[in-house]
Design a protein around this motif. Sequence first.
Motif, PDB file in Angstrom:
ATOM      1  N   PHE A 152       0.782  -1.227   0.000  1.00 32.62           N
ATOM      2  CA  PHE A 152       0.000   0.000   0.000  1.00 32.62           C
ATOM      3  C   PHE A 152       0.821   1.288   0.000  1.00 32.62           C
ATOM      4  N   ARG A 153       2.155   1.211   0.233  1.00 32.29           N
ATOM      5  CA  ARG A 153       2.999   2.399   0.103  1.00 32.29           C
ATOM      6  C   ARG A 153       4.046   2.214  -0.991  1.00 32.29           C
ATOM      7  N   ASN A 154       3.929   1.167  -1.769  1.00 31.27           N
ATOM      8  CA  ASN A 154       4.812   0.970  -2.913  1.00 31.27           C
ATOM      9  C   ASN A 154       4.347   1.830  -4.086  1.00 31.27           C
ATOM     10  N   PRO A 155       5.200   2.017  -5.108  1.00 27.82           N
ATOM     11  CA  PRO A 155       4.722   2.651  -6.345  1.00 27.82           C
ATOM     12  C   PRO A 155       3.581   1.829  -6.939  1.00 27.82           C
ATOM     13  N   PRO A 156       2.747   2.441  -7.787  1.00 29.11           N
ATOM     14  CA  PRO A 156       1.611   1.711  -8.366  1.00 29.11           C
ATOM     15  C   PRO A 156       2.057   0.417  -9.033  1.00 29.11           C
ATOM     16  N   PRO A 157       1.498  -0.725  -8.654  1.00 29.55           N
ATOM     17  CA  PRO A 157       1.911  -2.012  -9.227  1.00 29.55           C
ATOM     18  C   PRO A 157       1.726  -2.044 -10.737  1.00 29.55           C
ATOM     19  N   GLY A 158       2.730  -2.595 -11.429  1.00 31.96           N
ATOM     20  CA  GLY A 158       2.636  -2.768 -12.873  1.00 31.96           C
ATOM     21  C   GLY A 158       3.086  -1.585 -13.693  1.00 31.96           C
ATOM     22  N   THR A 159       3.451  -0.465 -13.056  1.00 34.35           N
ATOM     23  CA  THR A 159       3.921   0.694 -13.818  1.00 34.35           C
ATOM     24  C   THR A 159       5.426   0.573 -14.055  1.00 34.35           C
ATOM     25  N   PRO A 160       5.958   1.158 -15.156  1.00 38.36           N
ATOM     26  CA  PRO A 160       7.396   1.044 -15.460  1.00 38.36           C
ATOM     27  C   PRO A 160       8.263   1.664 -14.369  1.00 38.36           C
ATOM     28  N   ARG A 161       9.399   1.021 -14.084  1.00 34.42           N
ATOM     29  CA  ARG A 161      10.331   1.576 -13.097  1.00 34.42           C
ATOM     30  C   ARG A 161      10.922   2.898 -13.571  1.00 34.42           C
ATOM     31  N   SER A 162      10.962   3.092 -14.890  1.00 31.81           N
ATOM     32  CA  SER A 162      11.492   4.350 -15.421  1.00 31.81           C
ATOM     33  C   SER A 162      10.542   5.516 -15.178  1.00 31.81           C
ATOM     34  N   GLN A 163       9.332   5.211 -14.770  1.00 31.83           N
ATOM     35  CA  GLN A 163       8.327   6.244 -14.528  1.00 31.83           C
ATOM     36  C   GLN A 163       8.243   6.525 -13.033  1.00 31.83           C
ATOM     37  N   ALA A 164       8.699   7.699 -12.634  1.00 29.92           N
ATOM     38  CA  ALA A 164       8.682   8.051 -11.211  1.00 29.92           C
ATOM     39  C   ALA A 164       7.247   8.246 -10.737  1.00 29.92           C
ATOM     40  N   PRO A 165       6.911   7.746  -9.547  1.00 29.74           N
ATOM     41  CA  PRO A 165       5.549   7.942  -9.024  1.00 29.74           C
ATOM     42  C   PRO A 165       5.230   9.423  -8.852  1.00 29.74           C
ATOM     43  N   ASN A 166       3.984   9.778  -9.091  1.00 26.84           N
ATOM     44  CA  ASN A 166       3.564  11.165  -8.893  1.00 26.84           C
ATOM     45  C   ASN A 166       3.669  11.580  -7.437  1.00 26.84           C
ATOM     46  N   ASN A 167       3.489  10.615  -6.543  1.00 30.58           N
ATOM     47  CA  ASN A 167       3.570  10.889  -5.113  1.00 30.58           C
ATOM     48  C   ASN A 167       4.943  10.461  -4.603  1.00 30.58           C
ATOM     49  N   PRO A 168       5.802  11.381  -4.156  1.00 35.37           N
ATOM     50  CA  PRO A 168       7.146  11.011  -3.689  1.00 35.37           C
ATOM     51  C   PRO A 168       7.131  10.121  -2.454  1.00 35.37           C
TER      52      PRO A 168
END
Length: 209
Positions: free
Chosen positions: A119-135
């Motif tokens: 629940f505090r990880n980056p959105p599952p399934g999104t590319p690692r090259s894409q930084a999460p919008n929420n730091p």
Amino acid sequence: MSPFPKPNPRTSPLAPWLPALQTHLSNPSNTSFTLSTVSLPAPNQNQPNPIPSTASPTPRARTVEFRGFFPTLTLHSSATTALREQNIGLNPDIYESEMLAITTDKRMEKVRELESGSFRNPPPGTPRSQAPNNPALKLGQKVDDLLDPVARDNFRVVVIRPEEVERLDLRDLENVTRTRWTFLPAKKENGEGDGGAWEGSWEEVDLWP
């Protein structure tokens, strides 16, 4: 005096299939089960017809963790301790039901099919090259605060309310049994409509296996 109101007495007995299921799930090592679902593709809101008539249902099967019967959930001892130490408390042990509860992450691409996540990880399934919008979303975070706003925003409890249940008993291969239970809602006093979504009876039918 208890701070919780006394619940109305339930007139319908619990489901006849429930004791056998509870027995299967009573061993802590067997709290996982395979949940199968069938769903249509996610709707495209930019199209006049969000779900085309040619769309084919897609089956899914995944392993999920059983959390108990809602609302009296089976929690890990550390979770129970945290709920008490953080003055959140537990659900009062005065209700019972046949509704199974599991947990899931609302951000999962197939959340409608009940996949789980962190629940505090980056959105599952999104590319690692894409930084999460929420730091605040990072890998490897340990959540101790049960009121953590980021984790709570992504956390969901999924409750499954059975309306039809089948059991296939293979213990005696010379006399395999198959039973189906169907929930029949109670009728109103005038004989029309639904007399109560939670009241009714279970119809039991023996089937050929």
